[in-house]
Design a protein around this motif. Structure first.
Motif, mmCIF file in Angstrom:
data_model
loop_
_atom_site.group_PDB
_atom_site.id
_atom_site.type_symbol
_atom_site.label_atom_id
_atom_site.label_comp_id
_atom_site.label_asym_id
_atom_site.label_seq_id
_atom_site.Cartn_x
_atom_site.Cartn_y
_atom_site.Cartn_z
ATOM 1 N N THR A 1 0.843 -1.199 0.000
ATOM 2 C CA THR A 1 0.000 0.000 0.000
ATOM 3 C C THR A 1 0.881 1.254 0.000
ATOM 4 O OG1 THR A 1 -1.550 -1.260 1.374
ATOM 5 C CG2 THR A 1 -1.983 1.077 1.156
ATOM 6 N N ILE A 2 1.926 1.247 0.847
ATOM 7 C CA ILE A 2 2.804 2.418 0.946
ATOM 8 C C ILE A 2 3.538 2.640 -0.385
ATOM 9 C CG2 ILE A 2 4.813 3.381 2.137
ATOM 10 C CD1 ILE A 2 3.849 1.674 4.606
ATOM 11 N N LEU A 3 3.968 1.528 -1.004
ATOM 12 C CA LEU A 3 4.674 1.614 -2.284
ATOM 13 C C LEU A 3 3.781 2.234 -3.358
ATOM 14 C CD1 LEU A 3 7.490 0.605 -3.273
ATOM 15 C CD2 LEU A 3 6.297 -1.370 -4.234
ATOM 16 N N ILE A 4 2.547 1.725 -3.446
ATOM 17 C CA ILE A 4 1.594 2.241 -4.438
ATOM 18 C C ILE A 4 1.360 3.738 -4.187
ATOM 19 C CG2 ILE A 4 -0.806 2.105 -5.246
ATOM 20 C CD1 ILE A 4 -0.673 -0.921 -4.608
ATOM 21 N N SER A 5 1.252 4.114 -2.883
ATOM 22 C CA SER A 5 0.989 5.519 -2.535
ATOM 23 C C SER A 5 2.117 6.417 -3.076
ATOM 24 C CB SER A 5 0.918 5.711 -1.028
ATOM 25 O OG SER A 5 0.206 4.667 -0.445
ATOM 26 N N SER B 1 1.748 6.869 -6.821
ATOM 27 C CA SER B 1 0.584 7.698 -7.155
ATOM 28 C C SER B 1 0.886 9.162 -6.867
ATOM 29 C CB SER B 1 -0.632 7.264 -6.356
ATOM 30 O OG SER B 1 -0.795 5.889 -6.472
ATOM 31 N N LEU B 2 1.519 9.414 -5.714
ATOM 32 C CA LEU B 2 1.804 10.798 -5.332
ATOM 33 C C LEU B 2 2.757 11.459 -6.321
ATOM 34 C CD1 LEU B 2 2.118 11.090 -1.467
ATOM 35 C CD2 LEU B 2 0.407 12.038 -2.979
ATOM 36 N N SER C 1 -8.886 15.577 2.713
ATOM 37 C CA SER C 1 -8.243 15.520 1.391
ATOM 38 C C SER C 1 -9.081 16.246 0.337
ATOM 39 C CB SER C 1 -8.048 14.060 0.993
ATOM 40 O OG SER C 1 -9.318 13.468 0.806
ATOM 41 N N PRO C 2 -8.450 16.630 -0.796
ATOM 42 C CA PRO C 2 -9.193 17.350 -1.841
ATOM 43 C C PRO C 2 -10.278 16.466 -2.458
ATOM 44 C CG PRO C 2 -6.916 16.912 -2.514
ATOM 45 C CD PRO C 2 -7.038 16.463 -1.112
ATOM 46 N N THR C 3 -11.324 17.110 -3.012
ATOM 47 C CA THR C 3 -12.466 16.327 -3.511
ATOM 48 C C THR C 3 -12.377 16.047 -5.005
ATOM 49 O OG1 THR C 3 -13.678 18.384 -3.716
ATOM 50 C CG2 THR C 3 -14.116 17.056 -1.756
ATOM 51 N N PHE C 4 -11.188 16.224 -5.612
ATOM 52 C CA PHE C 4 -11.042 15.792 -7.001
ATOM 53 C C PHE C 4 -11.195 14.274 -7.038
ATOM 54 C CE2 PHE C 4 -8.798 19.841 -7.020
ATOM 55 C CZ PHE C 4 -9.424 20.450 -8.106
ATOM 56 N N LEU C 5 -11.777 13.789 -8.127
ATOM 57 C CA LEU C 5 -12.198 12.379 -8.198
ATOM 58 C C LEU C 5 -11.118 11.394 -7.738
ATOM 59 C CD1 LEU C 5 -14.683 10.693 -9.786
ATOM 60 C CD2 LEU C 5 -12.731 10.032 -11.109
ATOM 61 N N PHE C 6 -9.954 11.368 -8.408
ATOM 62 C CA PHE C 6 -8.966 10.345 -8.090
ATOM 63 C C PHE C 6 -8.323 10.571 -6.733
ATOM 64 C CE2 PHE C 6 -8.461 9.567 -12.880
ATOM 65 C CZ PHE C 6 -9.502 8.656 -12.828
ATOM 66 N N GLU C 7 -8.067 11.856 -6.410
ATOM 67 C CA GLU C 7 -7.419 12.127 -5.125
ATOM 68 C C GLU C 7 -8.289 11.675 -3.962
ATOM 69 O OE1 GLU C 7 -6.099 16.233 -6.484
ATOM 70 O OE2 GLU C 7 -6.357 14.625 -7.939
ATOM 71 N N ARG C 8 -9.610 11.984 -4.053
ATOM 72 C CA ARG C 8 -10.495 11.606 -2.951
ATOM 73 C C ARG C 8 -10.624 10.082 -2.853
ATOM 74 N NH1 ARG C 8 -14.323 13.509 0.822
ATOM 75 N NH2 ARG C 8 -12.813 15.174 1.066
#
Length: 931
Positions: free
Chosen positions: A626-630, A633-634, A702-709
């Motif tokens: 999970t941390i790796l994927i994060s 993505s970031l 967190s921001p409400t943009f689709l992917f970020e949220r």
């Protein structure tokens, strides 16, 4: 719409409650007269030992060195008494087992609601019919027979409920407590004249309930040293009590002894279902009026037990568990329990042929009495022209049977009398079952008709309000008035019929429900006509193809409740979806990733149910993944656009990643600490509870943009899910989220493919942007597939890692990061949270699909309602009230699950909207702009 939702909830509540009325009403009848054998009994008193949870093979088989595990009981069955196997029925739980032994009937399923503890219905028992009964043992079992007894002649002596501790060093002390108390009871009676004379009465029962073996079996398994040592201790205790009682009564030869068990136990220490290790229990009977061991050359049994136990030459007499109650009643000469359905096992009796024939006759008359009462009850509540009696036992047939038996006994043709009694008993039992299920078909059809009507109505609402298939037609007032009066009169006729038959009030609800439902359907007749015209104008092959695909899809869903592997089949079909619809041509990369993720998720339903063997390294791996994927993505988010004018938004993600890392550490260290028997570290417990409370708060920052949220939702839920995981299931939300993420992308491609909309940029799509209602489009056939995908993913979230329908597939180890002391409500709450997390992921993805495909959530929800109602109708007909407790329980829970699914999805829909659109504002620095 609020009226529609309210009506829907009401209708679903009726559907839900109906199965308990149709399948699970109590079979017991009251108002019979007690039947007693007119001859003097062979015994004055009876001692009943019930070794709770003792398997037949554990008692009868020899040790590895050829010595018996219970030497005293072995010598009894070889020299003094009769033995056999008592076949119990499911559910193999303590309460139903004791009811069968002592009251002679098999507990009805209406006791499910009471958890097999309280008496849902009052019943008669051997204890109630005795002059005095003294009992020692568990507070779970004894009070139930004292509570149902008339008058004050059943005495109980129980230990504290807290003594039943699975973690205790040795549970055999529960049995030692019983034996010690019986000894001191007899000693004290010598100085207590009232007690002494009561003990010397006839028709006395002494009941010793021995729970140690069961508790040791649960804690250490039946093959353990503790379980087998406990059998030895029980054997010694029985020997001491038997000689104590014989001495007390001066060896008068008027005491009968019975040793048996209420149920067995599986090799892994559970019971409740119908495995032979649970349903085969020992039965050893000796003393007054009991046959001596019978030597035989050969015995025909399908199993090989006789050889294994070295008992080939001693006659084995098998009985059904409920047959033990009439055996006890005839030994001490008390009336047979009124609701008993047991048949007296004559081979155990060492009495005159006349006594056997008379006892069997009493048995037959007692069961016939129940049949008569049941029949007259049914006759009273059914119109005489509609009443179809049970043919083989008409009034004249009953008189014939009784006359013939009486004549045979007078002519001393005892064998003929006995065999005729057995025929009569079997017919009476068949008749009892016939009248008990008399109304089932008629009530079941009423509910089914309502189900079909309701589903049709929802389909019509969808077509009328959310598609362009119908033309609006001005209502014809005259027609609708005629319709209304037609249905109203039908309702009145049904009510009149039910009134004449004095039916219970619930019957009115079930039988009248179809009237308003079908009235609503027929009122929309013009919609049906328009639909028919439209369908006929289509290509026949296309419409039948579409129907077949729908039916197949729903069948796969129904199958998945029984076989999790059906989900694998479904997911593999989904993997081919882009190829079938040629979506892959316009989006090759996305289609490839979608296919790979479908195949990955398809592996989970093939894995064994989560629980038995913890695998902590896998949980830690899931955390690290999970941390790796994060991180990936970031970095891609930062590269793509410079939306982060300040670092506040990035900070939230780092906090969430830190929380996931912390959870991963806590899981590893907690399980290590428990392994070396050091308990749950307090620091870990505090971190776990804080993660549980604060992870939803971080999510809302967190921001409400689709992917970020959506990404933030995954991190938040993962930090809690990791703490509740013990094995491969920790990887499940990751695979599920990946697929959901691709689903949102693929739906965009599908919209373009069918030319339904231009492509909105998903990257800049914001959940909080108010959607213009005028932009909502009408439904398209492809939206049926969208809804089906949602239901399928919800069911996958449900059964992906185990079977929720059976509580025993849960492992308490999954809550050890939060607490280790047994607390059913807290543990249950945490396990439900674990089940709900994959649900939330699917619901949030569905919310995103609805918003990005410009559909009102109402229209898609109605399609989902239709799909789940069709599934529920399937399960309604699959409900069972016979077979193993596991089958009964699973069939009820499947139906309840699907019915609750609809209500649950409404809640999830609301929660998903909250999680995707709400944002907590943090005070931000350096934001002052000059005007």
């Amino acid at each position: 719409i609020p009226v529609f939702i309210l009506a829907g909830l009401l209708v679903h509540c009726v559907f839900l409650v109906s199965i308990f009325d149709i399948y699970f009403s109590s079979p017991l009848v009251h108002g019979m007269t007690p039947q007693q054998t007119p001859l003097p009994p062979p015994a004055k008193r009876l001692v009943l030992f019930v070794a709770d949870g003792l398997r037949a093979d554990s008692l009868y088989e020899l040790d590895s060195n050829g010595t018996p595990r219970a030497p005293y009981l072995r010598s009894i069955l070889e020299n003094n008494g009769s033995w056999g196997i008592s076949h119990t029925r499911v559910p193999t739980e303590s309460r139903p087992g004791h009811v069968a032994l002592i009251a002679g009937f098999y507990e009805d399923v209406s006791a499910v609601a009471k958890g097999w503890k309280e008496n849902p219905v009052e019943f008669d028992s051997v204890f109630n019919e005795s002059k005095y009964t003294w009992s020692w043992g568990s507070p779970d079992i004894l009070p139930m027979f004292a509570k149902g007894a008339t008058g004050d002649h059943v005495y109980t002596f129980c230990y504290e409920a807290e003594s039943e501790d699975f973690g205790a060093e040795d549970a055999a002390k529960l049995d030692i407590w019983v034996f010690d108390h019986v000894k001191s009871f007899f000693n004290s009676s010598r100085s207590n004249q009232t007690l002494f004379s009561a003990l010397n009465e006839e028709k006395v029962v002494l009941f010793l309930h021995l729970l140690g073996i069961d508790t040791n079996g649960h804690a250490h398994r039946p093959n353990s040293r503790e379980y087998q040592e406990n059998i030895k201790q029980v054997d010694e205790g029985v020997k001491e009590i038997a000689s104590l009682i014989d001495n007390f009564y001066g060896n008068d030869g008027k005491t009968a002894f019975i040793l048996t068990s209420d149920h067995g136990m599986t090799d892994w220490g559970s019971h409740g279902a119908g495995h032979p290790s649970e349903t085969l229990t020992p039965l050893i009977v000796w003393g007054a009026g009991v046959n001596y061991p019978q030597k035989v050359r050969t015995q025909l049994f399908e199993d090989n037990f006789l050889k294994e136990w070295k008992l080939e030459n001693l006659k084995r007499l098998d009985v059904n568990q409920a047959d033990i109650a009439p055996l006890m009643a005839s030994l001490i000469g008390v009336p047979f329990p009124l609701n008993s359905v047991g048949t007296l096992p004559l081979e155990y009796l060492n009495t005159s042929a006349l006594f056997k024939a008379e006892s069997m006759f009493t048995n037959a008359v007692q069961i016939l009495e129940q049949f008569k009462v049941k029949m007259s009850q049914k006759k009273e509540t059914t119109l005489s022209i509609l009443f179809t009696p049970f043919k083989p036992l008409s009034a004249s047939e009953q008189i014939n049977f009784l006359k013939k038996i009486r004549l045979y006994i007078e002519q001393q043709k005892y064998d003929e009398a006995v065999s005729l009694c057995k025929t009569l008993i079997n017919l009476a039992l068949e008749g009892l079952s016939y009248y008990h299920t008399y109304d089932r078909l008629f009530l079941g059809l009423s509910i089914a008709v309502s189900f079909v009507g309701w589903t049709t109505y929802v389909i019509l609402v969808i077509i009328k309000a959310h598609t362009n298939l119908t033309k609006t037609i001005p209502a014809n007032k005259k027609k609708s008035t005629v319709l209304f009066y037609g249905f109203a009169s039908a309702g009145m006729i049904i009510t009149f019929f039910l009134l004449i038959q004095t039916c219970p009030w619930t019957y009115y609800i079930y039988c009248l429900l179809p009237v308003p439902v079908w009235y609503a359907v027929v009122k929309e007749i013009h919609v049906i006509q328009d639909l028919a015209t439209n369908v006929l104008s289509l290509h026949i092959g296309q419409s039948t193809g579409f129907l077949l695909v729908c039916i197949l899809g729903i069948e796969i869903l129904v199958f998945s409740f029984f076989y999790r592997s059906a989900l694998t089949v479904g997911l593999l079909v989904f993997a081919g979806w882009p190829v079938i619809t040629q979506l892959w041509i316009q989006a090759k990369t996305k289609a490839l990733i979608w296919t790979l993720l479908c195949v990955l998720l398809a592996i989970f339903p093939l894995m064994p149910v989560v629980g038995r063997e913890p695998n902590i390294p896998l949980v830690i791996a899931a955390g690290l993944l999970t941390i790796l994927i994060s991180f990936f993505s970031l970095t891609s988010l930062c590269k793509n656009e410079n939306k982060y004018r300040d670092n506040e938004d990035l900070k939230v993600y780092f906090y969430q990643m830190f929380s996931v890392a912390l959870s991963t550490y806590v899981v590893g260290s907690t399980h290590n600490s428990l392994k070396i028997k050091q308990g749950l570290p307090v620091m870990n417990q505090i971190i776990s509870w804080m993660t549980l409370v604060f992870s939803p708060v971080l999510l809302l920052l967190s921001p409400t943009f689709l992917f970020e949220r959506l990404f933030s939702i995954l991190l938040s839920l993962m930090s809690t899910y990791l703490l509740l995981s013990t094995g491969y299931e920790a990887l499940f939300p990751l695979a599920l989220f990946g697929l959901m993420f691709m689903w949102i992308n693929m739906e965009q491609e599908a919209l373009q493919h069918y030319g339904l909309s231009s492509k909105p940029k998903l990257a800049v799509f914001n959940f909080t942007c108010t959607v213009d209602i005028t932009q909502f489009r009408q439904l398209h056939l492809d939206d049926v597939r969208r809804s089906f995908f949602f239901v399928f993913f919800i069911v996958t979230a449900f059964f992906g890692t185990g079977n929720i329908a059976s509580i025993n597939s849960f492992d308490p180890a999954s809550v050890y990061c939060f607490l280790t002391v047994f607390s059913p409500f807290m543990m249950g709450g945490l396990l439900l949270l674990k089940v709900a997390i994959p649900f939330v992921l699917v619901s949030c993805a569905f919310e995103a699909v609805q918003v990005t495909t410009q559909l009102s959530s109402k229209s898609l929800f109605l399609i989902v309602l239709v799909i789940s109602d069709i599934m529920a109708l399937h399960f309604f007909f699959l409900v069972k009230d016979y077979g193993s407790w596991l089958d009964i329980g699973t069939s009820i829970s499947h139906y309840v699950l699907v019915m609750s699914l609809t209500i649950f999805m409404m809640v999830m829909n609301g929660l998903a909207q909250l999680l995707t659109t709400q944002r907590l504002g943090l005070p931000r620095r350096n934001k002052h702009h000059s005007m």
